[in-house]
Design a protein around this motif. Structure first.
Motif, PDB file in Angstrom:
ATOM      1  N   GLY A 198       0.805  -1.221   0.000  1.00 19.29           N
ATOM      2  CA  GLY A 198       0.000   0.000   0.000  1.00 19.29           C
ATOM      3  C   GLY A 198       0.835   1.266   0.000  1.00 19.29           C
ATOM      4  O   GLY A 198       0.381   2.317   0.476  1.00 19.29           O
ATOM      5  N   ASN A 199       2.041   1.214  -0.529  1.00 20.22           N
ATOM      6  CA  ASN A 199       2.927   2.381  -0.506  1.00 20.22           C
ATOM      7  C   ASN A 199       2.597   3.305  -1.683  1.00 20.22           C
ATOM      8  O   ASN A 199       2.991   3.068  -2.828  1.00 20.22           O
ATOM      9  CB  ASN A 199       4.389   1.912  -0.560  1.00 20.22           C
ATOM     10  N   GLY A 200       1.857   4.376  -1.387  1.00 19.48           N
ATOM     11  CA  GLY A 200       1.422   5.306  -2.430  1.00 19.48           C
ATOM     12  C   GLY A 200       2.567   6.084  -3.043  1.00 19.48           C
ATOM     13  O   GLY A 200       2.545   6.429  -4.225  1.00 19.48           O
ATOM     14  N   GLN A 201       3.591   6.369  -2.243  1.00 21.45           N
ATOM     15  CA  GLN A 201       4.750   7.092  -2.781  1.00 21.45           C
ATOM     16  C   GLN A 201       5.439   6.260  -3.867  1.00 21.45           C
ATOM     17  O   GLN A 201       5.905   6.798  -4.878  1.00 21.45           O
ATOM     18  CB  GLN A 201       5.746   7.409  -1.655  1.00 21.45           C
ATOM     19  N   ALA A 202       5.464   4.943  -3.663  1.00 16.54           N
ATOM     20  CA  ALA A 202       6.080   4.060  -4.668  1.00 16.54           C
ATOM     21  C   ALA A 202       5.335   4.178  -5.994  1.00 16.54           C
ATOM     22  O   ALA A 202       5.945   4.207  -7.066  1.00 16.54           O
ATOM     23  CB  ALA A 202       6.082   2.613  -4.172  1.00 16.54           C
ATOM     24  N   LEU A 203       4.015   4.259  -5.915  1.00 24.17           N
ATOM     25  CA  LEU A 203       3.226   4.407  -7.149  1.00 24.17           C
ATOM     26  C   LEU A 203       3.517   5.765  -7.808  1.00 24.17           C
ATOM     27  O   LEU A 203       3.634   5.852  -9.033  1.00 24.17           O
ATOM     28  CB  LEU A 203       1.729   4.262  -6.846  1.00 24.17           C
ATOM     29  N   ASP A 204       3.641   6.799  -6.994  1.00 25.24           N
ATOM     30  CA  ASP A 204       3.954   8.132  -7.545  1.00 25.24           C
ATOM     31  C   ASP A 204       5.308   8.127  -8.258  1.00 25.24           C
ATOM     32  O   ASP A 204       5.438   8.667  -9.363  1.00 25.24           O
ATOM     33  CB  ASP A 204       3.980   9.189  -6.426  1.00 25.24           C
ATOM     34  N   VAL A 205       6.307   7.533  -7.605  1.00 26.59           N
ATOM     35  CA  VAL A 205       7.652   7.489  -8.205  1.00 26.59           C
ATOM     36  C   VAL A 205       7.602   6.703  -9.516  1.00 26.59           C
ATOM     37  O   VAL A 205       8.170   7.114 -10.536  1.00 26.59           O
ATOM     38  CB  VAL A 205       8.672   6.865  -7.214  1.00 26.59           C
ATOM     39  N   ALA A 206       6.887   5.574  -9.495  1.00 29.47           N
ATOM     40  CA  ALA A 206       6.777   4.751 -10.710  1.00 29.47           C
ATOM     41  C   ALA A 206       6.074   5.540 -11.822  1.00 29.47           C
ATOM     42  O   ALA A 206       6.481   5.479 -12.985  1.00 29.47           O
ATOM     43  CB  ALA A 206       6.030   3.456 -10.399  1.00 29.47           C
ATOM     44  N   GLY A 207       5.034   6.284 -11.458  1.00 20.18           N
ATOM     45  CA  GLY A 207       4.307   7.072 -12.452  1.00 20.18           C
ATOM     46  C   GLY A 207       5.194   8.124 -13.103  1.00 20.18           C
ATOM     47  O   GLY A 207       5.154   8.332 -14.319  1.00 20.18           O
ATOM     48  N   LYS A 208       6.034   8.762 -12.282  1.00 17.70           N
ATOM     49  CA  LYS A 208       6.958   9.769 -12.844  1.00 17.70           C
ATOM     50  C   LYS A 208       7.990   9.115 -13.758  1.00 17.70           C
ATOM     51  O   LYS A 208       8.349   9.657 -14.805  1.00 17.70           O
ATOM     52  CB  LYS A 208       7.663  10.526 -11.706  1.00 17.70           C
ATOM     53  N   MET A 209       8.483   7.943 -13.333  1.00 19.52           N
ATOM     54  CA  MET A 209       9.429   7.215 -14.199  1.00 19.52           C
ATOM     55  C   MET A 209       8.783   6.886 -15.540  1.00 19.52           C
ATOM     56  O   MET A 209       9.394   7.023 -16.602  1.00 19.52           O
ATOM     57  CB  MET A 209       9.847   5.892 -13.539  1.00 19.52           C
ATOM     58  N   ALA A 210       7.531   6.430 -15.469  1.00 23.20           N
ATOM     59  CA  ALA A 210       6.832   6.057 -16.704  1.00 23.20           C
ATOM     60  C   ALA A 210       6.640   7.284 -17.599  1.00 23.20           C
ATOM     61  O   ALA A 210       6.726   7.191 -18.826  1.00 23.20           O
ATOM     62  CB  ALA A 210       5.493   5.410 -16.370  1.00 23.20           C
ATOM     63  N   ALA A 211       6.388   8.447 -16.971  1.00 20.37           N
ATOM     64  CA  ALA A 211       6.226   9.678 -17.763  1.00 20.37           C
ATOM     65  C   ALA A 211       7.512   9.981 -18.520  1.00 20.37           C
ATOM     66  O   ALA A 211       7.486  10.434 -19.671  1.00 20.37           O
ATOM     67  CB  ALA A 211       5.850  10.836 -16.840  1.00 20.37           C
ATOM     68  N   CYS A 212       8.630   9.723 -17.876  1.00 21.36           N
ATOM     69  CA  CYS A 212       9.922   9.956 -18.536  1.00 21.36           C
ATOM     70  C   CYS A 212      10.107   8.986 -19.703  1.00 21.36           C
ATOM     71  O   CYS A 212      10.538   9.379 -20.789  1.00 21.36           O
ATOM     72  CB  CYS A 212      11.042   9.794 -17.505  1.00 21.36           C
ATOM     73  N   VAL A 213       9.757   7.720 -19.469  1.00 20.15           N
ATOM     74  CA  VAL A 213       9.861   6.726 -20.549  1.00 20.15           C
ATOM     75  C   VAL A 213       8.954   7.130 -21.709  1.00 20.15           C
ATOM     76  O   VAL A 213       9.326   7.038 -22.877  1.00 20.15           O
ATOM     77  CB  VAL A 213       9.498   5.315 -20.026  1.00 20.15           C
ATOM     78  N   LYS A 214       7.773   7.639 -21.374  1.00 17.62           N
ATOM     79  CA  LYS A 214       6.817   8.056 -22.422  1.00 17.62           C
ATOM     80  C   LYS A 214       7.381   9.227 -23.229  1.00 17.62           C
ATOM     81  O   LYS A 214       7.309   9.238 -24.456  1.00 17.62           O
ATOM     82  CB  LYS A 214       5.487   8.444 -21.780  1.00 17.62           C
ATOM     83  N   MET A 215       7.957  10.178 -22.499  1.00 20.72           N
ATOM     84  CA  MET A 215       8.526  11.344 -23.178  1.00 20.72           C
ATOM     85  C   MET A 215       9.601  10.900 -24.182  1.00 20.72           C
ATOM     86  O   MET A 215       9.648  11.364 -25.313  1.00 20.72           O
ATOM     87  CB  MET A 215       9.105  12.279 -22.106  1.00 20.72           C
ATOM     88  N   ARG A 216      10.405   9.940 -23.777  1.00 19.77           N
ATOM     89  CA  ARG A 216      11.476   9.460 -24.667  1.00 19.77           C
ATOM     90  C   ARG A 216      10.895   8.662 -25.831  1.00 19.77           C
ATOM     91  O   ARG A 216      11.335   8.791 -26.967  1.00 19.77           O
ATOM     92  CB  ARG A 216      12.467   8.607 -23.877  1.00 19.77           C
ATOM     93  N   SER A 217       9.923   7.826 -25.498  1.00 15.92           N
ATOM     94  CA  SER A 217       9.331   6.962 -26.522  1.00 15.92           C
ATOM     95  C   SER A 217       8.569   7.787 -27.561  1.00 15.92           C
ATOM     96  O   SER A 217       8.592   7.473 -28.759  1.00 15.92           O
ATOM     97  CB  SER A 217       8.405   5.954 -25.840  1.00 15.92           C
ATOM     98  N   ASP A 218       7.908   8.874 -27.096  1.00 14.17           N
ATOM     99  CA  ASP A 218       7.116   9.716 -28.012  1.00 14.17           C
ATOM    100  C   ASP A 218       7.972  10.346 -29.111  1.00 14.17           C
ATOM    101  O   ASP A 218       7.474  10.716 -30.169  1.00 14.17           O
ATOM    102  CB  ASP A 218       6.393  10.834 -27.234  1.00 14.17           C
ATOM    103  N   ARG A 219       9.250  10.481 -28.824  1.00 14.32           N
ATOM    104  CA  ARG A 219      10.142  11.113 -29.815  1.00 14.32           C
ATOM    105  C   ARG A 219      10.538  10.151 -30.938  1.00 14.32           C
ATOM    106  O   ARG A 219      11.121  10.565 -31.931  1.00 14.32           O
ATOM    107  CB  ARG A 219      11.416  11.609 -29.124  1.00 14.32           C
ATOM    108  N   LEU A 220      10.262   8.866 -30.725  1.00 13.67           N
ATOM    109  CA  LEU A 220      10.682   7.856 -31.711  1.00 13.67           C
ATOM    110  C   LEU A 220       9.480   7.372 -32.500  1.00 13.67           C
ATOM    111  O   LEU A 220       8.426   7.109 -31.917  1.00 13.67           O
ATOM    112  CB  LEU A 220      11.320   6.656 -30.998  1.00 13.67           C
TER     113      LEU A 220
END
Ligand SMILES: [Zn+2]
Length: 644
Positions: A198-220
């Motif tokens: 139930g660690n909500g901070q872990a979900l937040d950190v994962a969500g931010k990481m995914a946003a970064c992956v998305k930003m990189r992926s969107d460029r390709l």
């Protein structure tokens, strides 16, 4: 298969109710449901035949599996958080005075950081399995520190123990060791912390990481993305991003997950073609787990076909008797060509970890006994034997070549792929023992444990010394009489004299080997079911050489004891696999086709056998592989008659 069913939605509501009963916080309520495939955020699109239970509902009882779990917990408790975090802090420009860890966590190894992901997963699984607060607290603190590193790295959400420039390199097809493989492990660890703790901070950190992956992926563009993935160890990015979607309902994560599907690999499988030769096994199986997960979230039958055909090919055409697969990291042959694949580096243990995960999904879709049969065989011969009972150290490769021996990690200098999956393996033995669906309960594994099915007011205690005793006993504790269909697995290996007793009365019915016995009635408090599972000796030959075979007793791979390992400690510890020469190995010239006539039990030693008049130049003692330590061994035997 793809229609939405009302009963299934009601069923999900019941799961939700269960979550509310079991958990303390709102976040935990949401998290508990996610582990069961769906959340309130998204609608189910497939009907499953058998749902796994939450790990929190199962507790192991005394036996070799619980002992392995406890050794694992002790190891996890001993690992120093500051050392685990060192490379993350250095990469984020934060101070760290900790001594770096070794193996692939050395500061100059490109894969650094993967262990932290596995560590979070292992602690989360262990917390779910045992309720041990110490590991939860330790992992919670690591999440706090990872969030600080993420903030220090800037607003993009990037988080890793290596510079973001590694991702530039993988995008440019320049040499770099698997940054997405590592990001997958970190994301999975964070998500496990959310799901199980139930660690909500872990979900937040994962969500931010995914946003970064998305930003990189969107460029390709799509073509570039596929080129980037070709022959790249990306692990299960599609799996973890699908799970992030399931946990949050944010479709952008699922769109991103689909971008990590590797078309050049999946298209042959979708057309029933095995073109797996040459692929890197431990990074490819997680991608297939992701494909299975995508099927669950879309209902697309092509994805179903890819995942099930892949599983069939690996099990039928590319696996050893132990349930393990791969040789020196890859599939190196055409299908069904396994006789050449017995080496010191065959059967990599992290591949078994991943095949078990995939199997769990496939069993859920079909409740087909062969998936559960495989799960047992791989768990008992491919997972339990890889942890040394003396010190809890775990294996990387599980040598299938005869005359070799087991090698193990060291506590602080062997952080390899299989070390990471190893710490998870022994934390989740409770995972696939029981499944359920509507008023049905599946008993898949004969493993001493207690299940609490709160929604039905049912507790089931499974008391067994299996496999040393060829039976298991189920004791029902119910609040009030309850209609339930119990499905007991009657394994593929069971001998002829199997039977079942309910409250001491022998039933007329049994079931064919490799199927479930259905016992439906109104169960009362105190009801007892005894299941007798006689084992028999049988051979597991190589598909391309009938004269090369492993000897099995029930689900157990028997290994021949070839003498104590007289090797310096450096030969046994800190090695992926053995580098010393193999010892001479007897070949077998059986006097009869009847295995019982020349493989005899040793009096007073359970599950121990001796060949009689078959070994050349001498007979051998056979013991279950999971019990063999400190010896050279043989699993596969050459069968030949002296005249040949
Ligand atoms: Zn590995």
């Amino acid at each position: 298969m793809m229609k939405k069913s009302k009963s299934f939605i009601i069923f999900l509501f019941l799961i939700a109710s269960l979550g509310i009963m079991a958990c303390q916080t709102e976040r935990e309520q949401a998290a508990v449901k996610e582990v069961l495939f769906f959340t309130d955020e998204i609608e189910p699109v497939i009907e499953v035949e058998a749902e796994p239970f939450n790990l929190k509902q199962v507790r192991l009882l005394e036996g070799p599996f619980k002992e392995a779990m406890e050794r694992d917990a002790r190891y996890l408790k001993g690992l120093e958080p500051d050392r685990l975090l060192h490379n993350f802090r250095v990469n984020a420009g934060l101070p760290s005075a900790a001594e770096p860890l070794g193996g692939w966590e050395k500061p100059d190894v490109e894969l650094r950081g993967h262990t932290v992901g596995h560590f979070l997963s292992a602690c989360a699984l262990m917390y779910a399995s045992t309720g041990d607060e110490e590991l939860k607290t330790k992992a919670d603190r690591i999440v706090v520190e990872l969030a600080k590193c993420q903030n220090a790295l800037g607003p993009s959400g990037y988080l890793s123990a290596f510079p973001e420039e590694f991702i530039d390199r993988v995008e440019a097809r320049e040499r770099v060791w698997a940054p997405y493989y590592t990001l997958h492990k970190i994301l999975a660890g964070l998500l496990d912390m959310y799901i199980h703790c139930g660690n909500g901070q872990a979900l937040d950190v994962a969500g931010k990481m995914a946003a970064c992956v998305k930003m990189r992926s969107d460029r390709l563009d799509q073509e570039h993305m596929q080129r980037m993935l070709d022959k790249t160890e990306q692990g299960g990015m599609n799996d973890v991003l699908s799970n992030l979607y399931a946990a949050t309902g944010k479709t952008e994560y699922f769109e991103l997950a689909r971008r990590f599907d590797q078309k050049s690999y999946t298209e042959p499988l979708a057309n029933y073609r095995d073109e797996l030769k040459g692929l890197h096994v431990n990074s490819f199986i997680p991608n297939m787990i992701g494909t299975a997960r995508e099927f669950e979230l879309t209902g697309d039958p092509v994805l179903h076909r890819i995942a099930t055909f892949f599983w069939d090919q690996v099990i039928r055409a590319r696996s050893y008797a132990t349930g393990g697969t791969s040789n020196d990291e890859a599939w190196r042959t055409e299908p069904y060509k396994m006789a050449s694949e017995l080496g010191p580096y065959s059967h990599e243990s992290c591949c078994t970890y991943n095949m078990l995960k995939l199997t769990r999904h496939l069993f859920s879709w079909s409740a087909d006994c062969r998936y559960a049969d495989y799960y047992e065989r791989a768990l008992i011969n491919g997972i339990l034997p890889t942890q040394n009972p003396e010190d809890g150290m775990m294996m990387y490769y599980v040598p299938m070549a005869s005359g070799l021996f087991k090698t193990f990690m060291t506590p602080r200098n062997s952080f390899w792929c299989c070390t990471g999956t190893g710490i998870e393996n022994h934390a989740k033995y409770g995972d696939s023992i029981y499944f359920h669906h509507d008023d049905s309960l599946y008993v898949n594994l004969f493993l001493a444990s207690e299940l609490t099915w709160g929604e039905k007011g049912v507790r089931i205690r499974q008391e067994t010394k299996f496999p040393e005793h060829e039976k298991t006993s189920l004791f029902l504790n119910v609040n009030r009489p309850v209609e339930l269909a119990l499905y007991i697995r009657i394994p593929y290996w069971v001998g002829k004299q199997g039977y079942v007793e309910i409250n001491g009365l022998k039933l007329e019915t049994y079931s064919s080997p490799g199927s479930f016995l259905r016992l439906e009635r109104k169960w009362k408090n105190g009801d007892r079911i005894d299941v007798y599972l006689p084992m028999k000796l049988h051979l597991h030959p190589m598909p391309d050489d009938p004269n090369l075979a492993a000897i099995m007793y029930g689900p157990l791979v028997l290994a021949g004891q070839l003498g104590a390992v007289e090797l310096p400690r450096e030969e046994v510890y800190g090695k992926y696999g053995p580098t010393a020469d193999p010892a001479a190995v007897p070949y077998l010239s059986p006097p009869s086709d009847e295995l019982d006539s020349w493989i005899k039990p040793v009096d007073g030693e359970p599950l121990t056998f001796r060949t009689e008049g078959a070994g050349n130049p001498e007979d051998v003692i056979l013991v279950p592989f999971y019990k063999l330590f400190g010896q050279r061994y043989a699993i596969y035997w050459e069968f030949r008659q002296d005249s040949e």
